[in-house]
Design a protein around this motif. Structure first.
Motif, PDB file in Angstrom:
ATOM      1  N   UNK A  14     -36.964  19.852  -9.433  1.00 43.59           N
ATOM      2  CA  UNK A  14     -37.848  20.937  -9.833  1.00 43.59           C
ATOM      3  C   UNK A  14     -39.197  20.946  -9.133  1.00 43.59           C
ATOM      4  N   UNK A  15     -39.463  19.939  -8.323  1.00 40.91           N
ATOM      5  CA  UNK A  15     -40.720  19.947  -7.583  1.00 40.91           C
ATOM      6  C   UNK A  15     -41.787  19.066  -8.202  1.00 40.91           C
ATOM      7  N   UNK A  16     -43.011  19.218  -7.687  1.00 37.73           N
ATOM      8  CA  UNK A  16     -44.084  18.282  -8.011  1.00 37.73           C
ATOM      9  C   UNK A  16     -44.614  18.383  -9.423  1.00 37.73           C
ATOM     10  N   UNK A  17     -44.203  19.378 -10.198  1.00 37.85           N
ATOM     11  CA  UNK A  17     -44.661  19.398 -11.595  1.00 37.85           C
ATOM     12  C   UNK A  17     -44.133  18.185 -12.354  1.00 37.85           C
ATOM     13  N   UNK A  18     -43.106  17.518 -11.824  1.00 40.16           N
ATOM     14  CA  UNK A  18     -42.581  16.307 -12.438  1.00 40.16           C
ATOM     15  C   UNK A  18     -42.949  15.058 -11.636  1.00 40.16           C
ATOM     16  N   UNK A  19     -43.911  15.170 -10.746  1.00 36.96           N
ATOM     17  CA  UNK A  19     -44.335  14.006  -9.968  1.00 36.96           C
ATOM     18  C   UNK A  19     -44.866  12.921 -10.907  1.00 36.96           C
ATOM     19  N   UNK A  20     -44.377  11.691 -10.794  1.00 35.37           N
ATOM     20  CA  UNK A  20     -44.866  10.634 -11.686  1.00 35.37           C
ATOM     21  C   UNK A  20     -46.323  10.295 -11.395  1.00 35.37           C
ATOM     22  N   UNK A  21     -47.157  10.165 -12.418  1.00 38.10           N
ATOM     23  CA  UNK A  21     -48.556   9.799 -12.211  1.00 38.10           C
ATOM     24  C   UNK A  21     -48.676   8.434 -11.527  1.00 38.10           C
ATOM     25  N   UNK A  22     -49.741   8.253 -10.764  1.00 40.31           N
ATOM     26  CA  UNK A  22     -49.964   6.977 -10.090  1.00 40.31           C
ATOM     27  C   UNK A  22     -50.015   5.829 -11.100  1.00 40.31           C
ATOM     28  N   UNK A  23     -50.585   6.083 -12.276  1.00 39.39           N
ATOM     29  CA  UNK A  23     -50.678   5.044 -13.301  1.00 39.39           C
ATOM     30  C   UNK A  23     -49.297   4.546 -13.703  1.00 39.39           C
ATOM     31  N   UNK A  24     -48.347   5.455 -13.867  1.00 41.10           N
ATOM     32  CA  UNK A  24     -46.990   5.066 -14.232  1.00 41.10           C
ATOM     33  C   UNK A  24     -46.354   4.222 -13.129  1.00 41.10           C
ATOM     34  N   UNK A  25     -46.502   4.670 -11.897  1.00 41.95           N
ATOM     35  CA  UNK A  25     -45.933   3.930 -10.763  1.00 41.95           C
ATOM     36  C   UNK A  25     -46.526   2.529 -10.701  1.00 41.95           C
ATOM     37  N   UNK A  26     -47.844   2.426 -10.896  1.00 44.63           N
ATOM     38  CA  UNK A  26     -48.514   1.130 -10.811  1.00 44.63           C
ATOM     39  C   UNK A  26     -48.084   0.190 -11.942  1.00 44.63           C
ATOM     40  N   UNK A  27     -47.982   0.723 -13.157  1.00 44.46           N
ATOM     41  CA  UNK A  27     -47.592  -0.118 -14.288  1.00 44.46           C
ATOM     42  C   UNK A  27     -46.178  -0.659 -14.113  1.00 44.46           C
ATOM     43  N   UNK A  28     -45.273   0.162 -13.597  1.00 43.86           N
ATOM     44  CA  UNK A  28     -43.908  -0.306 -13.347  1.00 43.86           C
ATOM     45  C   UNK A  28     -43.915  -1.392 -12.273  1.00 43.86           C
ATOM     46  N   UNK A  29     -44.677  -1.184 -11.207  1.00 43.27           N
ATOM     47  CA  UNK A  29     -44.754  -2.186 -10.134  1.00 43.27           C
ATOM     48  C   UNK A  29     -45.298  -3.512 -10.652  1.00 43.27           C
ATOM     49  N   UNK A  30     -46.178  -3.456 -11.649  1.00 39.12           N
ATOM     50  CA  UNK A  30     -46.778  -4.664 -12.225  1.00 39.12           C
ATOM     51  C   UNK A  30     -45.906  -5.298 -13.300  1.00 39.12           C
ATOM     52  N   UNK A  31     -44.784  -4.666 -13.619  1.00 38.30           N
ATOM     53  CA  UNK A  31     -43.892  -5.213 -14.635  1.00 38.30           C
ATOM     54  C   UNK A  31     -44.284  -4.906 -16.053  1.00 38.30           C
ATOM     55  N   UNK A  32     -45.215  -3.967 -16.240  1.00 42.65           N
ATOM     56  CA  UNK A  32     -45.614  -3.560 -17.592  1.00 42.65           C
ATOM     57  C   UNK A  32     -44.713  -2.409 -18.018  1.00 42.65           C
ATOM     58  N   UNK A  33     -43.547  -2.746 -18.535  1.00 41.03           N
ATOM     59  CA  UNK A  33     -42.505  -1.760 -18.782  1.00 41.03           C
ATOM     60  C   UNK A  33     -42.436  -1.289 -20.223  1.00 41.03           C
ATOM     61  N   UNK A  34     -43.327  -1.787 -21.080  1.00 43.00           N
ATOM     62  CA  UNK A  34     -43.324  -1.354 -22.466  1.00 43.00           C
ATOM     63  C   UNK A  34     -42.793  -2.424 -23.398  1.00 43.00           C
ATOM     64  N   UNK A  35     -42.095  -2.007 -24.427  1.00 39.92           N
ATOM     65  CA  UNK A  35     -41.652  -2.924 -25.481  1.00 39.92           C
ATOM     66  C   UNK A  35     -40.801  -4.061 -24.934  1.00 39.92           C
TER      67      UNK A  35
END
Length: 288
Positions: A250-271
């Motif tokens: 659907x295009x860039x309206x669903x582009x993941x925020x940089x914060x989300x990308x960074x948290x995943x890269x750092x292993x902060x995946x939630x619960x």
């Protein structure tokens, strides 16, 4: 008479949950998990879940023992006997991985073949099958034993008889189904991810703290859980994978925020890792 057989491929959070409700509904369940440690962990999780259900008076000790007795784990689809009633694929959200699993699962000649994908096109998955008319999406929600909704996704080739079989299965599993036509993200993920990504952007922009953003939705819109807490529960890595799929569609309206990308890269995946937008201890929010 032997119980009908239901095969779940993938022993992660969703696969284990599907196995739980299926065994509780009377199916003989074969949970396919290539990692022995994960297979063992899935069984222990389900044993604890049945023990908790007994303690809460939601089932009897005899029924819980019977359900656990209907569950077995195997290391590959090659160990599964042919022609189960249902096969549900519940492996990670990667197109080629799912296609590979579904191609192999189809050789078992199941009455119903389904994917638990939350975002990938059913048509794209079914394109590699010889009988896509017997294939559909069965999108369960986490935790499977507690969430009533089951989203049945009809691909372009899904037959009317397959639709009816999927609806019957939903009722047997104690779920309240909705039927949607094939589109990336379907109905639930497309709407839910939209809200979740915008909430993450608000944190990124310093609009408000995660707890205040969530409170705005729980108190102001009567959501049972705020979008950031839900992201922690679902898993930030899962949110990221779905966002990337939807962005491609659907295009860039669903582009993941940089914060989300960074948290995943750092292993902060939630619960599941104990840290996301909130801190979690033993599966519960530490500040709740």
């Amino acid at each position: 008479m032997a119980a009908e057989r239901l095969v779940v491929v993938g022993g992660g959070t969703m696969g284990a949950g599907i196995a739980y409700v299926a065994a509780g509904a009377g199916y003989a369940v074969e949970l396919v998990e290539v990692d022995p440690a994960r297979a063992g962990a899935a069984v222990e999780t389900l044993r604890a879940r049945w023990d908790k259900a007994v303690g809460q008076g939601r089932t009897t000790a005899d029924d819980a023992a019977a359900a656990l007795g209907r569950l077995r784990t195997v290391g590959s689809l090659g160990e599964v006997a042919a022609a189960p009633a249902v096969v549900v694929e519940a492996v990670p959200e990667r197109l080629e991985l799912k296609r590979s699993v579904l191609r192999e699962a189809e050789s078992l000649r199941p009455g119903l073949l389904a994917s638990n994908t939350s975002s990938i096109s059913i048509g794209a998955l079914g394109a590699v099958l010889t009988a896509p008319d017997r294939f559909c999406g069965l999108h369960f929600f986490n935790p499977v034993w507690a969430m009533a909704l089951l989203e049945i996704v009809l691909g372009p080739d899904t037959s009317e008889s397959t639709r009816a079989t999927a609806l019957d299965l939903a009722v047997r599993l104690g779920k309240d189904p909705v039927v949607v036509n094939d589109a990336p993200g379907f109905a639930s993920s497309r709407l839910g991810v939209t809200l979740g990504l915008e909430a993450i952007r608000m944190v990124e922009d310093g609009v408000a703290a995660p707890a205040d953003i969530d409170k705005a939705m729980t108190l102001g819109y009567r959501h049972p859980m705020g979008p950031l807490e839900l992201t922690d529960v679902v898993g930030l890595d899962v949110r990221l994978a779905v966002a990337e799929t939807l962005r491609e569609a659907y295009g860039d309206r669903f582009a993941p925020p940089d914060l989300l990308v960074r948290m995943v890269a750092e292993g902060r995946l939630g619960r599941k890792t104990g840290q996301g937008f909130y801190r979690w201890v033993d599966g519960r929010r530490a500040d709740a």
